[in-house]
Design a protein around this motif. Structure first.
Motif, PDB file in Angstrom:
ATOM      1  N   UNK A   1       0.855  -1.188   0.000  1.00 10.73           N
ATOM      2  CA  UNK A   1       0.000   0.000   0.000  1.00 10.73           C
ATOM      3  C   UNK A   1       0.889   1.236   0.000  1.00 10.73           C
ATOM      4  N   UNK A   2       0.582   2.165  -0.886  1.00 11.86           N
ATOM      5  CA  UNK A   2       1.324   3.420  -0.952  1.00 11.86           C
ATOM      6  C   UNK A   2       0.341   4.522  -1.334  1.00 11.86           C
ATOM      7  N   UNK A   3       0.563   5.721  -0.779  1.00  7.22           N
ATOM      8  CA  UNK A   3      -0.268   6.881  -1.125  1.00  7.22           C
ATOM      9  C   UNK A   3       0.632   7.934  -1.752  1.00  7.22           C
ATOM     10  N   UNK A   4       0.226   8.404  -2.929  1.00 11.23           N
ATOM     11  CA  UNK A   4       0.985   9.398  -3.680  1.00 11.23           C
ATOM     12  C   UNK A   4       0.112  10.639  -3.814  1.00 11.23           C
ATOM     13  N   UNK A   5       0.646  11.815  -3.453  1.00 12.99           N
ATOM     14  CA  UNK A   5      -0.161  13.027  -3.574  1.00 12.99           C
ATOM     15  C   UNK A   5      -0.245  13.477  -5.036  1.00 12.99           C
ATOM     16  N   UNK A   6      -0.994  14.554  -5.264  1.00 18.30           N
ATOM     17  CA  UNK A   6      -1.237  15.008  -6.639  1.00 18.30           C
ATOM     18  C   UNK A   6       0.040  15.463  -7.326  1.00 18.30           C
ATOM     19  N   UNK A   7       1.091  15.795  -6.545  1.00 20.48           N
ATOM     20  CA  UNK A   7       2.381  16.171  -7.129  1.00 20.48           C
ATOM     21  C   UNK A   7       3.299  14.968  -7.293  1.00 20.48           C
ATOM     22  N   UNK A   8       2.754  13.772  -7.076  1.00 25.60           N
ATOM     23  CA  UNK A   8       3.472  12.500  -7.274  1.00 25.60           C
ATOM     24  C   UNK A   8       4.590  12.304  -6.254  1.00 25.60           C
ATOM     25  N   UNK A   9       4.396  12.820  -5.038  1.00 23.42           N
ATOM     26  CA  UNK A   9       5.320  12.527  -3.949  1.00 23.42           C
ATOM     27  C   UNK A   9       4.690  11.465  -3.041  1.00 23.42           C
TER      28      UNK A   9
ATOM     29  N   UNK B   1       9.607  11.361  -1.045  1.00 25.92           N
ATOM     30  CA  UNK B   1      10.342  11.439  -2.314  1.00 25.92           C
ATOM     31  C   UNK B   1       9.386  11.385  -3.493  1.00 25.92           C
ATOM     32  N   UNK B   2       9.821  11.932  -4.611  1.00 30.47           N
ATOM     33  CA  UNK B   2       9.021  11.873  -5.831  1.00 30.47           C
ATOM     34  C   UNK B   2       9.017  10.441  -6.341  1.00 30.47           C
ATOM     35  N   UNK B   3       7.902  10.055  -6.943  1.00 31.71           N
ATOM     36  CA  UNK B   3       7.757   8.678  -7.400  1.00 31.71           C
ATOM     37  C   UNK B   3       8.823   8.315  -8.423  1.00 31.71           C
ATOM     38  N   UNK B   4       9.283   9.276  -9.218  1.00 35.20           N
ATOM     39  CA  UNK B   4      10.332   8.985 -10.202  1.00 35.20           C
ATOM     40  C   UNK B   4      11.605   8.537  -9.497  1.00 35.20           C
ATOM     41  N   UNK B   5      11.940   9.194  -8.379  1.00 35.68           N
ATOM     42  CA  UNK B   5      13.157   8.825  -7.647  1.00 35.68           C
ATOM     43  C   UNK B   5      13.022   7.451  -7.003  1.00 35.68           C
ATOM     44  N   UNK B   6      11.810   7.109  -6.572  1.00 33.07           N
ATOM     45  CA  UNK B   6      11.593   5.821  -5.908  1.00 33.07           C
ATOM     46  C   UNK B   6      11.643   4.681  -6.921  1.00 33.07           C
ATOM     47  N   UNK B   7      10.981   4.852  -8.067  1.00 32.01           N
ATOM     48  CA  UNK B   7      10.854   3.764  -9.049  1.00 32.01           C
ATOM     49  C   UNK B   7      12.042   3.683  -9.997  1.00 32.01           C
ATOM     50  N   UNK B   8      12.706   4.803 -10.227  1.00 31.26           N
ATOM     51  CA  UNK B   8      13.688   4.838 -11.296  1.00 31.26           C
ATOM     52  C   UNK B   8      13.005   5.259 -12.588  1.00 31.26           C
ATOM     53  N   UNK B   9      13.788   5.822 -13.496  1.00 35.53           N
ATOM     54  CA  UNK B   9      13.204   6.426 -14.696  1.00 35.53           C
ATOM     55  C   UNK B   9      12.430   5.429 -15.544  1.00 35.53           C
ATOM     56  N   UNK B  10      12.977   4.214 -15.758  1.00 34.63           N
ATOM     57  CA  UNK B  10      12.318   3.257 -16.659  1.00 34.63           C
ATOM     58  C   UNK B  10      10.973   2.811 -16.089  1.00 34.63           C
ATOM     59  N   UNK B  11      10.954   2.383 -14.825  1.00 33.49           N
ATOM     60  CA  UNK B  11       9.695   1.956 -14.214  1.00 33.49           C
ATOM     61  C   UNK B  11       8.702   3.118 -14.142  1.00 33.49           C
TER      62      UNK B  11
ATOM     63  N   UNK C   1      -0.765   5.189 -16.278  1.00 31.94           N
ATOM     64  CA  UNK C   1      -1.797   4.719 -15.346  1.00 31.94           C
ATOM     65  C   UNK C   1      -1.986   5.731 -14.212  1.00 31.94           C
ATOM     66  N   UNK C   2      -0.856   6.260 -13.694  1.00 29.62           N
ATOM     67  CA  UNK C   2      -0.932   7.229 -12.599  1.00 29.62           C
ATOM     68  C   UNK C   2      -1.649   8.495 -13.043  1.00 29.62           C
ATOM     69  N   UNK C   3      -1.366   8.964 -14.263  1.00 29.92           N
ATOM     70  CA  UNK C   3      -2.020  10.178 -14.762  1.00 29.92           C
ATOM     71  C   UNK C   3      -3.519   9.971 -14.902  1.00 29.92           C
TER      72      UNK C   3
END
Length: 683
Positions: free
Chosen positions: A397-405, A426-436, A443-445
């Motif tokens: 389970x994870x919650x991401x705000x509208x700014x993708x943090x 952290x921003x989701x890009x930093x957590x997942x890595x660029x490719x993921x 889907x997130x958008x």
């Protein structure tokens, strides 16, 4: 000015001509990137921030304006400068209306002019962004003000804007306010004077002072007005703050007409008011405070705070008395005890004052926040329980705000991302890595746009790869329109997927022989017909039946019959190519599917080889160690996929019957005419 990132949108020659002046020294440094066309530039602007876009097009027409509108729509904060083939005032005005900030001609592309134009355009964009930010901040302060506020036009008295507390205080919605004038909320006599001012063309400024207003329910309100000009809303706009002083004015009038002026406020206040000496002796306490303690005013007067609070809290009270005497004022939280021994928590603010005799006293105001603190503790406990439950669940389970943090992540998700360090904040890009991140961004958008989204993805590689099913659930604000963030729930469905694949495989395999069953064969036949249609190739379907199989079953039993079918399937596989498809349709019926035949003779050779192979005796376990059978075969040939699957099976079955009628142990096939039409001539 700092480094300016510039995107040049032009052909190779034009881009080089534009870029060259930007490489000079002096002024800001320019970091330049090129795009050959508008579509590529729009895509790049979605990925990165460019403070300036130089659009060099060989045409100056509606297409150029459309290009400016498209790029401005993608990157509204970028300063767009057009380098036009022609430049005139009409075209320049159209460009500015479309979103550009400036336009220069191709003959003006030289360092001094281009660098100055870009510097000015970027400065203007930065200034516009700053103005928008200040406007947003002003609007926030406007809406958060604890008093009713509005802006109105002094010429027409029309409301231009109102804050939330004004709508709640007066009972009108925002749309209703904006359709009204200031006179509509004034008392009748004051409203008439305002309207007469406007009719006479005089300014209708609200002088500061006390006015009488009327709310939607018809209740008269006394308000203290402060007003000032606000050019942000227009040259005639006035900002008004209306502090509701109805209660205060009523109290003041009571004070002015009665010697009980202070006692009225003291006794009828809903808050807790008390006066005590520096030693803590109660000199006065209002009824609300006494009732909160479960006692009467008479019982409390002259009592010591130390005695009222009780032995367990005396040290706390003594510390308070020392602070107020030393500092002159004190505020905080104090635990008190009611008459029946129940502890309550008061939030207080107390101050020293001198009475008419010059004696220093302490006057205090307090509120009972016991219930509020209990509610806060319950909320904290509830949050703790929810986190405990979330951490205990196998779901990620994870919650991401509208700014993708990432604002929340349970232990299961942290374990999934254990190589990424702490994820919260952290921003989701930093957590997942660029490719993921790029793979999951669409889907997130969709979820941030308000859609509930379910999708699957693979995590890991090779044998350690896992299938994850993710459900994205938008969280909406109170109005139900704005999406505040996205709850993501993920579960490992690897075992489920493996079981599905296993069951899917079993559904297509004959349990006795290990060959394809009827379902699996039909899928392969449909695919083969489609390939034959695409390639114009020749396809052969061999329909086989074991001769005298019933006799083996009747004589030696079904176990021997099953053993014979397995041996038959094994020998069949040995006599055809590895690319040929073999299936058992049921009972003693088998099929062989041969694709891309060179000619009809190939099918005949295969059929002849199978007939010869099946004449050899089969060695079986048990008493019936050796049995002799044979095979009859019907062959349907189809070129170019002109026959459907059921048509081929029917034709092959018919030819199989013909082979049996001919005495078994042989094959029959239909000739294929040169035009591809399936014939009926058997041989």
């Amino acid at each position: 000015m700092s480094v300016v990132h510039v995107l040049i949108v032009a052909g190779t020659e034009e881009a080089g001509r534009i870029e060259k002046p930007l490489g000079g020294t002096g002024g800001p440094a320019f970091v330049v990137e090129r795009c050959g066309d508008v579509a590529a530039a729009a895509g790049r602007l979605r990925q990165a921030v460019f403070e300036a876009v130089v659009l060099g097009l060989p045409y100056a027409d509606e297409a150029a304006l459309a290009a400016v509108r498209e790029l401005h729509g993608v990157a509204p904060d970028s300063a767009i400068v057009m380098v036009a083939a022609r430049e005139d005032e009409g075209f320049r005005a159209a460009l500015v209306e479309s979103g550009a900030l400036d336009c220069i001609g191709l003959d003006e592309v030289e360092a001094r002019i281009l660098r100055r134009v870009l510097r000015n355009a970027v400065s203007r964009r930065r200034l516009e962004r700053g103005m928008r930010l200040r406007e947003a901040q002003l609007r926030t302060l406007f809406d958060l003000n604890p008093h009713p506020m509005w802006v109105y036009d002094a010429r027409t008295l029309r409301f231009l804007a109102v804050n939330q507390i004004a709508m709640r205080s007066y009972g009108y919605s925002e749309d209703e306010f904006l359709s009204m004038t200031v006179a509509d909320i004034r008392a009748a006599d004051e409203a008439e004077r305002l309207r007469s001012h406007v009719a006479a063309g005089l300014p209708a400024h609200s002088p500061e002072g006390l006015w009488r207003h009327v709310d939607r329910a018809g209740n008269e309100i006394e308000v203290e007005i402060s007003a000032q000009a606000v050019p942000l809303w227009g040259p005639h706009a006035r900002l008004v703050q209306a502090r509701n002083v109805t209660a205060e004015r009523r109290a003041i009038r009571a004070i002015e007409t009665s010697e009980r002026r202070f006692r009225d406020l003291f006794e009828y206040s809903a808050g807790y008011i008390c006066i005590h000496s520096l030693e803590g002796v109660l000199l006065a306490i209002n009824p609300a405070a006494a009732a909160s303690l479960g006692r009467t005013v008479a019982e409390l007067l002259g009592a010591s705070l130390l005695d009222l609070i009780g032995p367990a809290l005396r040290a706390e009270c003594a510390a308070y008395l020392r602070r107020i005497a030393r500092n002159g004022e004190d505020q905080g939280f104090l635990r008190v005890r009611t008459g029946d021994g129940v502890e309550r928590l008061w939030q207080y603010r107390n101050r020293l004052f001198a009475d008419v005799d010059g004696v220093t006293r302490v006057m205090g105001y307090a509120q009972d926040i016991t219930a509020l603190r209990a509610a806060e503790r319950e909320r904290e406990l509830s949050e703790h329980r929810l986190r405990t439950i979330a951490d205990a669940l196998p779901l990620m389970i994870v919650y991401v705000d509208a700014d993708q943090h990432v604002a929340f992540a349970n232990n299961a998700y942290r374990r999934l991302r254990r190589g990424s360090g702490e994820v919260v904040g952290r921003h989701l890009r930093d957590v997942l890595g660029e490719r993921r991140y790029r793979q999951r961004l669409p889907y997130l958008e969709r979820a941030i746009a308000g859609e509930r989204v379910v999708f699957e993805f693979e995590e890991g590689e090779g044998e350690g790869a896992r299938s994850i099913e993710a459900t994205l659930i938008p969280e909406r604000g109170e109005a139900g329109t704005e999406v505040l963030g996205v709850h993501a729930m993920m579960q490992d469905v690897t075992a489920q997927k493996r079981e599905e694949r296993r069951l899917l495989h079993l559904a297509r395999v004959d349990a006795l022989t290990g060959l394809l069953n009827r379902t699996g064969f039909h899928e392969r036949l449909d695919n083969a017909i489609a390939r034959a249609r695409d390639q114009g190739s020749l396809l052969a379907l061999l329909y086989l039946d074991v001769d005298h199989f019933k006799q083996v079953n009747d004589t030696h039993g079904h176990a021997a019959g099953d053993a014979l079918l397995r041996a038959f399937a094994t020998r069949l596989g040995e006599k055809v190519r590895g690319s040929d498809v073999i299936a058992r349709l049921g009972g003693d019926e088998f099929t062989v599917l041969i694709e891309a035949l060179s000619d009809v003779r190939h099918a005949e050779r295969v059929a002849g080889k199978l007939v010869a192979a099946m004449r050899r005796p089969f060695e079986l376990p048990g008493e019936a160690s050796i049995v002799s059978v044979g095979v009859s075969i019907g062959i349907c040939l189809c070129r170019g996929g002109l026959l459907a699957a059921n048509e081929m099976l029917v034709q092959a079955d018919t030819l199989l019957y013909a082979a049996k009628q001919a005495g078994r142990g042989t094959f029959r096939l239909a000739a294929v005419p040169a035009d591809g039409e399936a014939g009926r001539n058997a041989r």
